[in-house]
Design a protein around this motif. Structure first.
Motif, PDB file in Angstrom:
ATOM      1  N   VAL A  53       0.841  -1.190   0.000  1.00 48.62           N
ATOM      2  CA  VAL A  53       0.000   0.000   0.000  1.00 48.62           C
ATOM      3  C   VAL A  53       0.881   1.247   0.000  1.00 48.62           C
ATOM      4  CG1 VAL A  53      -1.763   1.285   1.272  1.00 48.62           C
ATOM      5  CG2 VAL A  53      -1.795  -1.222   1.291  1.00 48.62           C
ATOM      6  N   ASP A  54       0.618   2.151  -0.934  1.00 42.56           N
ATOM      7  CA  ASP A  54       1.340   3.423  -1.017  1.00 42.56           C
ATOM      8  C   ASP A  54       0.344   4.568  -0.939  1.00 42.56           C
ATOM      9  OD1 ASP A  54       4.013   2.422  -1.467  1.00 42.56           O
ATOM     10  OD2 ASP A  54       3.348   1.858  -3.470  1.00 42.56           O
ATOM     11  N   TRP A  55       0.651   5.549  -0.124  1.00 40.50           N
ATOM     12  CA  TRP A  55      -0.166   6.758   0.000  1.00 40.50           C
ATOM     13  C   TRP A  55       0.690   7.946  -0.375  1.00 40.50           C
ATOM     14  CZ3 TRP A  55      -5.290   7.289   1.477  1.00 40.50           C
ATOM     15  CH2 TRP A  55      -5.920   6.125   1.928  1.00 40.50           C
ATOM     16  N   ALA A  56       0.133   8.889  -1.122  1.00 40.35           N
ATOM     17  CA  ALA A  56       0.819  10.130  -1.466  1.00 40.35           C
ATOM     18  C   ALA A  56       0.059  11.289  -0.833  1.00 40.35           C
ATOM     19  CB  ALA A  56       0.883  10.302  -2.979  1.00 40.35           C
ATOM     20  N   LEU A  61       1.561  19.042   4.528  1.00 44.44           N
ATOM     21  CA  LEU A  61       0.604  18.403   5.435  1.00 44.44           C
ATOM     22  C   LEU A  61       1.340  17.652   6.537  1.00 44.44           C
ATOM     23  CD1 LEU A  61      -2.300  17.338   6.171  1.00 44.44           C
ATOM     24  CD2 LEU A  61      -1.823  15.462   4.608  1.00 44.44           C
ATOM     25  N   LEU A  62       2.358  16.900   6.156  1.00 45.56           N
ATOM     26  CA  LEU A  62       3.133  16.159   7.147  1.00 45.56           C
ATOM     27  C   LEU A  62       3.809  17.111   8.129  1.00 45.56           C
ATOM     28  CD1 LEU A  62       4.075  13.355   8.060  1.00 45.56           C
ATOM     29  CD2 LEU A  62       5.998  13.583   6.465  1.00 45.56           C
ATOM     30  N   ALA A  63       4.395  18.185   7.627  1.00 44.39           N
ATOM     31  CA  ALA A  63       5.073  19.157   8.496  1.00 44.39           C
ATOM     32  C   ALA A  63       4.082  19.850   9.427  1.00 44.39           C
ATOM     33  CB  ALA A  63       5.820  20.182   7.642  1.00 44.39           C
ATOM     34  N   GLY A  73      -8.838  15.546   4.039  1.00 46.22           N
ATOM     35  CA  GLY A  73      -9.139  14.569   3.005  1.00 46.22           C
ATOM     36  C   GLY A  73      -8.786  13.156   3.430  1.00 46.22           C
ATOM     37  N   ASP A  74      -8.156  12.438   2.508  1.00 43.08           N
ATOM     38  CA  ASP A  74      -7.820  11.039   2.725  1.00 43.08           C
ATOM     39  C   ASP A  74      -6.713  10.826   3.746  1.00 43.08           C
ATOM     40  OD1 ASP A  74      -9.693  10.457   0.796  1.00 43.08           O
ATOM     41  OD2 ASP A  74      -8.233  10.131  -0.792  1.00 43.08           O
ATOM     42  N   VAL A  75      -5.843  11.813   3.911  1.00 47.69           N
ATOM     43  CA  VAL A  75      -4.720  11.697   4.851  1.00 47.69           C
ATOM     44  C   VAL A  75      -4.809  12.830   5.864  1.00 47.69           C
ATOM     45  CG1 VAL A  75      -2.213  11.635   5.103  1.00 47.69           C
ATOM     46  CG2 VAL A  75      -3.272  10.642   3.065  1.00 47.69           C
ATOM     47  N   PHE A  89      -5.380   7.308   7.498  1.00 46.71           N
ATOM     48  CA  PHE A  89      -5.527   7.098   6.069  1.00 46.71           C
ATOM     49  C   PHE A  89      -6.962   6.649   5.820  1.00 46.71           C
ATOM     50  CE2 PHE A  89      -1.111   6.439   7.205  1.00 46.71           C
ATOM     51  CZ  PHE A  89      -0.452   7.244   6.291  1.00 46.71           C
ATOM     52  N   HIS A  90      -7.737   7.482   5.141  1.00 41.83           N
ATOM     53  CA  HIS A  90      -9.152   7.218   4.900  1.00 41.83           C
ATOM     54  C   HIS A  90      -9.349   6.665   3.495  1.00 41.83           C
ATOM     55  CE1 HIS A  90     -10.731   9.538   8.445  1.00 41.83           C
ATOM     56  NE2 HIS A  90      -9.473   9.935   8.409  1.00 41.83           N
TER      57      HIS A  90
END
Length: 138
Positions: A53-56, A61-63, A73-75, A89-90
């Motif tokens: 599984v890979d998420w982009a 957002l991470l910072a 959203g999804d992340v 992770f949605h």
């Protein structure tokens, strides 16, 4: 200057409905050729269908999620105490939540900012290459 990909292995704790979180390996990826994005890869054994599984998602957002809840959203990313960060992770199948050491994420982000400083992402974008890939060689 050659483009170098930044990969960093991180240990995450998968928070599941089964009793107790369990540790799984994951990898954070950053590629200066795609300067706005970060990818996170999970091994096949944790997915429902047995595939990797890979998420982009956005590096920003991470910072941001290290300091305050971020994402709609999804992340989604948020701090969990001073030493942990939680990512959600949605997907249509449900929500997966993982927890990782904030220091690991900070180290990864520092390496990515060395490769492409914040605010200089536009200079690294290959707009012509992206358009050619999108529209083909028309």
């Amino acid at each position: 200057m050659p483009t170098r990909v930044i990969d960093q292995a991180v240990q995450v704790r998968l928070i599941a409905t089964a009793p107790g979180p369990h540790a799984v390996p994951a990898v954070l990826h950053y590629q200066p050729a795609d300067p706005l994005a970060v990818r996170m890869s999970f091994p096949p054994e944790i997915s429902l269908d047995g595939a990797a599984v890979d998420w982009a998602f956005a590096r920003e957002l991470l910072a941001d999620g290290l300091h305050t809840p971020a994402g709609r959203g999804d992340v989604r990313v948020r701090p969990y105490g001073p030493e942990r960060t939680v990512m959600e992770f949605h997907a249509d199948e449900g929500v997966a939540m993982v927890q990782m050491r904030t220091a690991d994420v900070q180290r990864f982000l520092a390496r990515s900012y060395t490769a492409v400083p914040a605010g200089q992402e536009q200079a690294h974008l290959d707009v012509d290459g992206g358009l050619a890939e999108l529209f083909g060689a028309a």
